[in-house]
Motif scaffolding. Structure first.
Motif, short mmCIF file in Angstrom:
data_model
loop_
_atom_site.label_atom_id
_atom_site.label_comp_id
_atom_site.label_asym_id
_atom_site.label_seq_id
_atom_site.Cartn_x
_atom_site.Cartn_y
_atom_site.Cartn_z
N THR A 5 0.90 8.61 2.11
CA THR A 5 2.09 7.89 2.52
C THR A 5 2.99 8.77 3.37
O THR A 5 3.55 8.32 4.38
CB THR A 5 2.86 7.35 1.29
OG1 THR A 5 1.95 6.60 0.48
CG2 THR A 5 4.01 6.45 1.71
N GLU A 49 0.58 0.85 -9.45
CA GLU A 49 1.63 0.72 -8.45
C GLU A 49 2.78 1.67 -8.78
O GLU A 49 3.17 1.82 -9.94
CB GLU A 49 2.17 -0.71 -8.42
CG GLU A 49 3.30 -0.90 -7.42
CD GLU A 49 3.88 -2.30 -7.43
OE1 GLU A 49 4.99 -2.46 -6.90
OE2 GLU A 49 3.26 -3.22 -7.98
N GLN A 51 6.64 3.24 -6.78
CA GLN A 51 7.55 2.99 -5.67
C GLN A 51 8.65 4.04 -5.64
O GLN A 51 8.79 4.81 -6.57
CB GLN A 51 8.15 1.59 -5.76
CG GLN A 51 8.98 1.33 -6.99
CD GLN A 51 9.48 -0.10 -7.03
OE1 GLN A 51 9.53 -0.79 -6.01
NE2 GLN A 51 9.88 -0.55 -8.20
N GLY A 82 7.71 -4.99 5.47
CA GLY A 82 6.81 -3.87 5.21
C GLY A 82 5.71 -3.67 6.24
O GLY A 82 5.18 -4.61 6.80
N LYS A 83 5.42 -2.41 6.48
CA LYS A 83 4.26 -1.99 7.27
C LYS A 83 3.29 -1.40 6.26
O LYS A 83 3.66 -0.55 5.46
CB LYS A 83 4.67 -0.95 8.31
CG LYS A 83 3.52 -0.50 9.19
CD LYS A 83 4.00 0.41 10.28
CE LYS A 83 2.86 0.74 11.22
NZ LYS A 83 3.34 1.27 12.48
N THR A 84 2.05 -1.87 6.28
CA THR A 84 1.10 -1.47 5.25
C THR A 84 -0.07 -0.70 5.82
O THR A 84 -0.38 -0.79 7.01
CB THR A 84 0.56 -2.71 4.50
OG1 THR A 84 -0.10 -3.55 5.45
CG2 THR A 84 1.67 -3.47 3.82
N ARG A 85 -0.72 0.04 4.95
CA ARG A 85 -1.91 0.80 5.33
C ARG A 85 -2.77 1.01 4.10
O ARG A 85 -2.27 1.29 3.01
CB ARG A 85 -1.48 2.15 5.90
CG ARG A 85 -2.58 3.09 6.35
CD ARG A 85 -3.30 2.68 7.64
NE ARG A 85 -2.51 2.03 8.64
CZ ARG A 85 -1.94 2.59 9.71
NH1 ARG A 85 -2.07 3.86 9.93
NH2 ARG A 85 -1.25 1.88 10.55
N ALA A 92 -3.25 2.67 -1.18
CA ALA A 92 -2.56 1.87 -0.17
C ALA A 92 -1.07 2.13 -0.25
O ALA A 92 -0.56 2.61 -1.27
CB ALA A 92 -2.86 0.39 -0.38
N ALA A 93 -0.38 1.81 0.83
CA ALA A 93 1.07 1.97 0.87
C ALA A 93 1.70 0.88 1.71
O ALA A 93 1.08 0.37 2.65
CB ALA A 93 1.45 3.34 1.44
N ALA A 94 2.92 0.54 1.36
CA ALA A 94 3.77 -0.33 2.16
C ALA A 94 5.10 0.39 2.32
O ALA A 94 5.63 0.94 1.35
CB ALA A 94 3.97 -1.68 1.48
N LYS A 120 6.12 1.52 -1.43
CA LYS A 120 5.32 1.16 -2.60
C LYS A 120 3.93 1.73 -2.36
O LYS A 120 3.43 1.72 -1.24
CB LYS A 120 5.23 -0.35 -2.79
CG LYS A 120 6.56 -0.97 -3.17
CD LYS A 120 6.39 -2.44 -3.51
CE LYS A 120 7.72 -2.99 -3.99
NZ LYS A 120 7.57 -4.31 -4.61
N GLU A 121 3.34 2.23 -3.42
CA GLU A 121 2.00 2.81 -3.34
C GLU A 121 1.12 2.21 -4.44
O GLU A 121 1.62 1.89 -5.51
CB GLU A 121 2.05 4.33 -3.51
CG GLU A 121 2.86 5.03 -2.46
CD GLU A 121 3.03 6.51 -2.75
OE1 GLU A 121 2.87 7.30 -1.81
OE2 GLU A 121 3.34 6.88 -3.91
#
Length: 126
Positions: A5, A49, A51, A82-85, A92-94, A120-121
């Motif tokens: 992240t 999860e 955050q 949010g931008k997510t990956r 994953a992250a937002a 958020k992860e």
């Protein structure tokens, strides 16, 4: 906050040519520049999860408008939805824009802005 992240945020800022360092500014001073730090929260649940808040503190000279323009770029970069990956390790992250405020400084020349991003992860054990 995990390294994926942190890299996600750093790479996004670099792509936008926003001068940034984590923790403290470690390059030659050139305005404007931003320093990042984060605050982790307790895990939300057993689901993997977590955050927290990522804080970008920006410093500029004389003109608040230049910092305001960068704030708007960061807000577009990490919109409120949010931008997510998803990363190679299946975590994953937002990252999403949360708030911004100009902060007082004891100098007429230096201007300071604080931009908060929520993150958020998610991690899975495979």
């Amino acid at each position: 906050m995990n390294k994926n992240t942190l890299a996600f945020i750093s790479n996004a800022l670099r792509a936008e040519q926003i001068p940034y360092c984590l923790g403290q500014w470690s390059k030659e001073i050139s305005y404007p520049y931003f320093v990042g730090e984060y605050i982790d929260s307790e895990p939300v649940s057993e689901s993997g999860e977590s955050q927290g808040v990522f804080i970008l503190t920006g410093f500029g000279l004389s003109d608040r408008l230049s910092l305001e323009r960068i704030k708007e770029r960061i807000e577009r970069l990490f919109p409120v939805y949010g931008k997510t990956r998803i990363f190679e390790d299946n975590s994953a992250a937002a990252v999403m824009f949360m708030s911004a405020a100009f902060l007082p400084v004891e100098s007429d020349e230096i201007k300071k802005i604080e931009i908060k991003l929520r993150f958020k992860e998610w991690r899975v054990n495979i």
